[in-house]
Design an enzyme around this catalytic site. Structure first.
Site, PDB file in Angstrom:
ATOM      1  CG  HIS A  19       3.236 -10.615   1.515  1.00 53.67           C
ATOM      2  ND1 HIS A  19       3.851  -9.932   0.506  1.00 53.67           N
ATOM      3  CD2 HIS A  19       2.154  -9.836   1.876  1.00 53.67           C
ATOM      4  CE1 HIS A  19       3.168  -8.816   0.238  1.00 53.67           C
ATOM      5  NE2 HIS A  19       2.149  -8.733   1.062  1.00 53.67           N
ATOM      6  CG  HIS A  42      -4.899   0.021   4.592  1.00 56.47           C
ATOM      7  ND1 HIS A  42      -5.652  -0.398   5.667  1.00 56.47           N
ATOM      8  CD2 HIS A  42      -4.822   1.378   4.684  1.00 56.47           C
ATOM      9  CE1 HIS A  42      -6.025   0.653   6.377  1.00 56.47           C
ATOM     10  NE2 HIS A  42      -5.536   1.747   5.806  1.00 56.47           N
ATOM     11  CB  SER A  98      -1.835  -8.683   1.049  1.00 55.98           C
ATOM     12  OG  SER A  98      -2.254  -7.359   0.801  1.00 55.98           O
ATOM     13  CD  GLU A 116      -5.361   1.300  -2.429  1.00 52.31           C
ATOM     14  OE1 GLU A 116      -4.798   0.461  -1.722  1.00 52.31           O
ATOM     15  OE2 GLU A 116      -5.062   2.522  -2.406  1.00 52.31           O
ATOM     16  N   GLY A 145     -10.627   1.725   4.276  1.00 47.73           N
ATOM     17  CA  GLY A 145     -10.613   0.428   4.953  1.00 47.73           C
ATOM     18  C   GLY A 145     -10.764   0.531   6.458  1.00 47.73           C
ATOM     19  CG  ASP A 165       0.058  -3.682   4.785  1.00 42.10           C
ATOM     20  OD1 ASP A 165       0.926  -3.092   5.454  1.00 42.10           O
ATOM     21  OD2 ASP A 165       0.249  -4.104   3.623  1.00 42.10           O
TER      22      ASP A 165
HETATM   23  N1  SAM Z   1      -1.522  -4.821   1.713  1.00 38.49           N
HETATM   24  C1  SAM Z   1      -0.731  -4.570   0.513  1.00 38.49           C
HETATM   25  C2  SAM Z   1       0.202  -5.733   0.283  1.00 38.49           C
HETATM   26  O1  SAM Z   1       0.681  -6.336   1.261  1.00 38.49           O
HETATM   27  O2  SAM Z   1       0.457  -6.054  -0.885  1.00 38.49           O
HETATM   28  C3  SAM Z   1       0.043  -3.260   0.610  1.00 38.49           C
HETATM   29  C4  SAM Z   1      -0.765  -2.088   1.025  1.00 38.49           C
HETATM   30  S1  SAM Z   1       0.103  -0.579   1.130  1.00 38.49           S
HETATM   31  C5  SAM Z   1       1.151  -0.795   2.494  1.00 38.49           C
HETATM   32  C6  SAM Z   1      -1.144   0.469   1.767  1.00 38.49           C
HETATM   33  C7  SAM Z   1      -2.229   0.822   0.757  1.00 38.49           C
HETATM   34  O3  SAM Z   1      -3.315   1.436   1.464  1.00 38.49           O
HETATM   35  C8  SAM Z   1      -1.821   1.831  -0.292  1.00 38.49           C
HETATM   36  O4  SAM Z   1      -2.118   1.316  -1.563  1.00 38.49           O
HETATM   37  C9  SAM Z   1      -2.677   3.075  -0.018  1.00 38.49           C
HETATM   38  O5  SAM Z   1      -3.083   3.747  -1.197  1.00 38.49           O
HETATM   39  C10 SAM Z   1      -3.865   2.464   0.659  1.00 38.49           C
HETATM   40  N2  SAM Z   1      -4.602   3.342   1.586  1.00 38.49           N
HETATM   41  C11 SAM Z   1      -4.171   4.416   2.289  1.00 38.49           C
HETATM   42  N3  SAM Z   1      -5.120   4.844   3.153  1.00 38.49           N
HETATM   43  C12 SAM Z   1      -6.174   3.990   2.997  1.00 38.49           C
HETATM   44  C13 SAM Z   1      -7.437   3.864   3.642  1.00 38.49           C
HETATM   45  N4  SAM Z   1      -7.790   4.693   4.618  1.00 38.49           N
HETATM   46  N5  SAM Z   1      -8.262   2.871   3.251  1.00 38.49           N
HETATM   47  C14 SAM Z   1      -7.904   2.002   2.270  1.00 38.49           C
HETATM   48  N6  SAM Z   1      -6.715   2.071   1.629  1.00 38.49           N
HETATM   49  C15 SAM Z   1      -5.860   3.039   1.997  1.00 38.49           C
END
Ligand code: SAM
Length: 283
Positions: A19, A42, A98, A116, A145, A165
């Site tokens: 961040h 993500h 994020s 998501e 994503g 991410d």
């Molecule tokens: N970017 C966020 C932050 O910094 O606050 C944290 C994201 S977390 C590391 C990853 C997220 O991606 C999870 O909520 C998960 O459910 C989601 N996820 C997993 N595979 C995904 C995909 N193929 N496309 C979109 N989201 C996905």
């Protein structure tokens, strides 16, 4: 497939590195008035209550953002300001993910696109985004994503920041990150891509950055790599190190991170193996 919930990790050392870099990138891009499209492939839930069950079980914020409650560090000021904005009572109980960091910094001309996939997380994200005063500037996609990014590139005016991410709970994420980056650069070679990755003693993780750098070399793209290790205990299951690879980085970022990383290391160290790494390549 859907065991990962980011609430376990909200406010952790890895979130802080990610961040902090994200905010620097946003501020740099916003130095010019042209509209920017921000894409978070993500997104997670958007914002987290550190008093909730998940965060209380892991207690990762205690070793992360909570360590900054009493410390004032110049390089950390921008992130701290955003955390304080979400905690107006003065008591640290909320940590912005994020999507909220991005949303709070949007100017009227900017747009935010969030992906998501988790069936519960997406509902929480949609609810959280709906409460933002600038929700109309934000699109939330309940879809993948990695594969959804292509359709949004290049963004209008060719001004964009893409945060990738993944959760890496599925080891396909490592390969998908590589192909998504290559496809992204094919459509938007001048775009700023910020990729977060965990540093783990597993084959896919060890090979990842070299593989990404090969993709970048094939597109002749400059990059900046920043890594932070907070401990090095063998057999530890909790994440002890992570990194950010920034493609087409702003020229000011390396200098800023050269100041920030030693401060982060000191503030977040869990043992005397805490360390950081900063490197870059021009084209
Ligand atoms: N970017 C966020 C932050 O910094 O606050 C944290 C994201 S977390 C590391 C990853 C997220 O991606 C999870 O909520 C998960 O459910 C989601 N996820 C997993 N595979 C995904 C995909 N193929 N496309 C979109 N989201 C996905």
């Amino acid at each position: 497939m859907f065991s990962y919930r980011h609430a376990f990790h909200a406010g952790s050392h890895a979130d802080i590195l990610k961040h902090l870099v994200l905010i620097e990138l946003i501020h740099y891009l916003q130095e010019k008035p042209g509209a920017i499209t921000f894409i978070d492939t993500h997104a997670g839930a958007g914002i987290y209550n550190l008093q909730d069950g998940f965060a209380q079980i892991s207690k990762e914020a205690q070793l992360g953002i909570e360590r900054f409650a009493t410390k004032v560090m110049p390089s950390f000021e921008n992130l701290l300001r955003q955390v304080q904005f979400e905690n107006q009572t003065g008591h640290l109980s909320i940590y912005p993910g994020s999507p909220f960091i991005l949303a709070r910094l949007l100017r009227p001309q900017d747009r935010l696109k969030l992906f998501e996939l988790h069936p519960k997380e997406i509902l929480i994200l949609q609810g959280n985004v709906a409460q933002l005063p600038n929700a109309k500037q934000i699109d939330v996609y309940a879809s993948n994503g990695f594969s959804g990014l292509k359709a949004l590139l290049p963004p209008p005016g060719r001004r964009g920041l893409i945060l990738i991410d993944p959760a890496y709970e599925d080891k396909n994420d490592y390969r998908l990150l590589e192909t998504t980056l290559a496809e992204g650069l094919q459509r938007f070679a001048t775009g700023c891509f910020a990729l977060w990755y965990p540093i783990l003693p597993r084959r896919e993780s060890i090979a990842l950055v070299d593989r990404l750098k090969k993709v970048l070399a094939s597109y002749s793209r400059p990059w900046l790599q920043a890594e932070l290790r907070v401990a090095n205990v063998s057999g530890e299951r909790r994440l002890q190190a992570s990194g950010m690879l920034i493609v087409n980085p702003p020229w000011t970022l390396k200098e800023k991170l050269a100041l920030a990383l030693p401060e982060l290391k000191t503030a977040l160290a869990q043992d005397n193996k805490a360390d950081f790494h900063l490197s870059s390549a021009e084209v």
